[in-house]
Design an enzyme around this catalytic site. Structure first.
Site, PDB file in Angstrom:
ATOM      1  N   GLU A 106      50.737   0.425  23.775  1.00 16.84           N
ATOM      2  CA  GLU A 106      51.263  -0.545  22.803  1.00 16.84           C
ATOM      3  C   GLU A 106      50.354  -1.767  22.721  1.00 16.84           C
ATOM      4  O   GLU A 106      50.252  -2.395  21.663  1.00 16.84           O
ATOM      5  CB  GLU A 106      52.713  -0.908  23.177  1.00 16.84           C
ATOM      6  CG  GLU A 106      53.652   0.259  22.862  1.00 16.84           C
ATOM      7  CD  GLU A 106      54.870   0.383  23.763  1.00 16.84           C
ATOM      8  OE1 GLU A 106      55.194  -0.573  24.477  1.00 16.84           O
ATOM      9  OE2 GLU A 106      55.482   1.467  23.756  1.00 16.84           O
ATOM     10  N   ASN A 161      58.981   0.391  33.120  1.00 20.53           N
ATOM     11  CA  ASN A 161      58.411  -0.585  32.186  1.00 20.53           C
ATOM     12  C   ASN A 161      59.497  -1.003  31.206  1.00 20.53           C
ATOM     13  O   ASN A 161      59.886  -0.218  30.341  1.00 20.53           O
ATOM     14  CB  ASN A 161      57.226   0.079  31.449  1.00 20.53           C
ATOM     15  CG  ASN A 161      56.642  -0.829  30.381  1.00 20.53           C
ATOM     16  OD1 ASN A 161      56.986  -2.013  30.301  1.00 20.53           O
ATOM     17  ND2 ASN A 161      55.760  -0.283  29.567  1.00 20.53           N
ATOM     18  N   SER A 205      58.732   9.519  27.570  1.00 17.90           N
ATOM     19  CA  SER A 205      60.053  10.147  27.505  1.00 17.90           C
ATOM     20  C   SER A 205      60.466  10.833  28.800  1.00 17.90           C
ATOM     21  O   SER A 205      61.101  11.889  28.775  1.00 17.90           O
ATOM     22  CB  SER A 205      60.131  11.122  26.320  1.00 17.90           C
ATOM     23  OG  SER A 205      59.925  10.443  25.100  1.00 17.90           O
ATOM     24  N   LYS A 238      59.247  -3.181  28.953  1.00 16.95           N
ATOM     25  CA  LYS A 238      58.672  -3.599  27.658  1.00 16.95           C
ATOM     26  C   LYS A 238      59.271  -4.950  27.241  1.00 16.95           C
ATOM     27  O   LYS A 238      59.479  -5.807  28.102  1.00 16.95           O
ATOM     28  CB  LYS A 238      58.860  -2.495  26.608  1.00 16.95           C
ATOM     29  CG  LYS A 238      58.349  -1.142  27.128  1.00 16.95           C
ATOM     30  CD  LYS A 238      58.196  -0.102  26.067  1.00 16.95           C
ATOM     31  CE  LYS A 238      57.651   1.189  26.691  1.00 16.95           C
ATOM     32  NZ  LYS A 238      57.353   2.223  25.718  1.00 16.95           N
ATOM     33  N   HIS A 259      48.303  -0.680  28.361  1.00 25.47           N
ATOM     34  CA  HIS A 259      49.364   0.165  27.799  1.00 25.47           C
ATOM     35  C   HIS A 259      49.039   0.480  26.337  1.00 25.47           C
ATOM     36  O   HIS A 259      48.469  -0.357  25.630  1.00 25.47           O
ATOM     37  CB  HIS A 259      50.715  -0.557  27.912  1.00 25.47           C
ATOM     38  CG  HIS A 259      51.870   0.352  27.608  1.00 25.47           C
ATOM     39  ND1 HIS A 259      52.257   0.638  26.317  1.00 25.47           N
ATOM     40  CD2 HIS A 259      52.686   1.064  28.414  1.00 25.47           C
ATOM     41  CE1 HIS A 259      53.279   1.477  26.359  1.00 25.47           C
ATOM     42  NE2 HIS A 259      53.556   1.756  27.615  1.00 25.47           N
ATOM     43  N   GLY A 282      58.617   7.101  23.661  1.00 23.60           N
ATOM     44  CA  GLY A 282      59.770   6.680  22.877  1.00 23.60           C
ATOM     45  C   GLY A 282      60.185   7.684  21.817  1.00 23.60           C
ATOM     46  O   GLY A 282      60.975   7.377  20.932  1.00 23.60           O
ATOM     47  N   GLU A 295      49.797   8.509  29.552  1.00 20.08           N
ATOM     48  CA  GLU A 295      50.904   8.374  28.609  1.00 20.08           C
ATOM     49  C   GLU A 295      50.426   8.827  27.229  1.00 20.08           C
ATOM     50  O   GLU A 295      49.854   8.024  26.474  1.00 20.08           O
ATOM     51  CB  GLU A 295      51.363   6.916  28.536  1.00 20.08           C
ATOM     52  CG  GLU A 295      51.894   6.381  29.844  1.00 20.08           C
ATOM     53  CD  GLU A 295      52.893   5.247  29.631  1.00 20.08           C
ATOM     54  OE1 GLU A 295      54.011   5.374  30.120  1.00 20.08           O
ATOM     55  OE2 GLU A 295      52.560   4.264  28.956  1.00 20.08           O
TER      56      GLU A 295
HETATM   57  P1  13P Z   1      59.449   5.980  27.125  1.00 21.50           P
HETATM   58  O1  13P Z   1      59.818   6.446  28.513  1.00 21.50           O
HETATM   59  O2  13P Z   1      60.503   5.132  26.476  1.00 21.50           O
HETATM   60  O3  13P Z   1      58.940   7.104  26.270  1.00 21.50           O
HETATM   61  O4  13P Z   1      58.201   4.973  27.318  1.00 21.50           O
HETATM   62  C1  13P Z   1      57.110   5.374  28.054  1.00 21.50           C
HETATM   63  C2  13P Z   1      56.245   4.209  28.284  1.00 21.50           C
HETATM   64  O5  13P Z   1      55.585   3.730  27.381  1.00 21.50           O
HETATM   65  C3  13P Z   1      56.230   3.608  29.625  1.00 21.50           C
HETATM   66  O6  13P Z   1      55.206   2.680  29.760  1.00 21.50           O
END
Ligand code: 13P
Length: 220
Positions: free
Chosen positions: A78, A6, A178, A8, A76, A148, A142
């Protein structure tokens, strides 16, 4: 094992540098066409439930399919945290995308506050209650506290939570939060970890390739 990257709202690497990799790539909208052209299995990061209409800033399943996009992330954290995504809109997006012929990775997971209050299972139960099994549906667990942050769920916690999720909805479950080249093997060794949804490490070609190679070594 399914590995998805992803990107983002990052531009991400040159899609050609990922050619031949057995993975799903979820780039920002402006790079979908380049990823499809490079022969990558390409997913959007979001999809609306209507096939078309006055929904500024959204994208529909038919428009994605026309571009050669194979699937989409839905829900997601976010989106849930910053853009008002709810369990109801996650359900509508997921159903419409699957009906239209897109594959879906639907994301679930608890916030740090919910975890501290011991509400992880209640949150997952609520988030999963609106989804139904489907051949083209995969979940991604997640935990928001692991996204992150460099904090990863231990392989044991991931296994325990994935088994709980599958007891509610029997579809493959990816782990996200992560995931890096150096912690992937421990996670992938768990019976109910069916792959990974990788954020930050998917922006680096060598790291992402290493994670995909680790997954390929796990017997199916
Ligand atoms: P990270 O791997 O940067 O922690 O992000 C995970 C994520 O949100 C994947 O969709």
């Amino acid at each position: 094992m399914l590995i998805a990257g992803n990107w983002k709202m990052f531009r991400g690497p040159d899609p050609a540098s990922l050619a031949g990799l057995d993975a799903v790539i979820c780039p920002p909208f402006t790079r979908l066409r380049d990823c499809v052209a490079a022969g990558l299995t390409t997913y959007a990061q979001n999809v609306h439930w209507e096939p078309e209409g006055a929904y500024t800033g959204e994208i529909s399943a038919p428009l994605l399919l026309e571009l050669g996009v194979a699937g989409s992330l839905v829900g997601h954290s976010e989106r849930r945290q910053y853009f008002g995504e709810t369990d109801e809109t996650v359900a509508k997006r997921t159903r419409a995308a699957l009906d239209a012929g897109l594959r879906v990775i639907a994301c679930v997971g608890e916030t740090p506050e919910e975890r501290e209050r011991g509400e992880t299972e209640d949150v997952l139960r609520r988030q999963l209650s609106v989804l139904e099994p489907h051949d083209d549906l995969v979940l991604a667990y997640e935990p928001v506290w692991a996204i992150g942050t460099g904090l990863t769920a231990t392989p044991e916690t991931a296994q325990e939570t994935h088994a709980f999720i599958k007891s509610l909805l029997d579809v493959p479950v990816l782990y996200g939060g992560s995931v890096k080249a150096d912690n992937a093997a421990g996670l992938f060794a768990q019976a109910d970890v069916d792959g990974a949804l990788v954020g930050g490490a998917s922006l680096d070609v060598d790291s992402f390739r290493a994670i995909c190679e680790t997954a390929a070594r796990i017997p199916s």
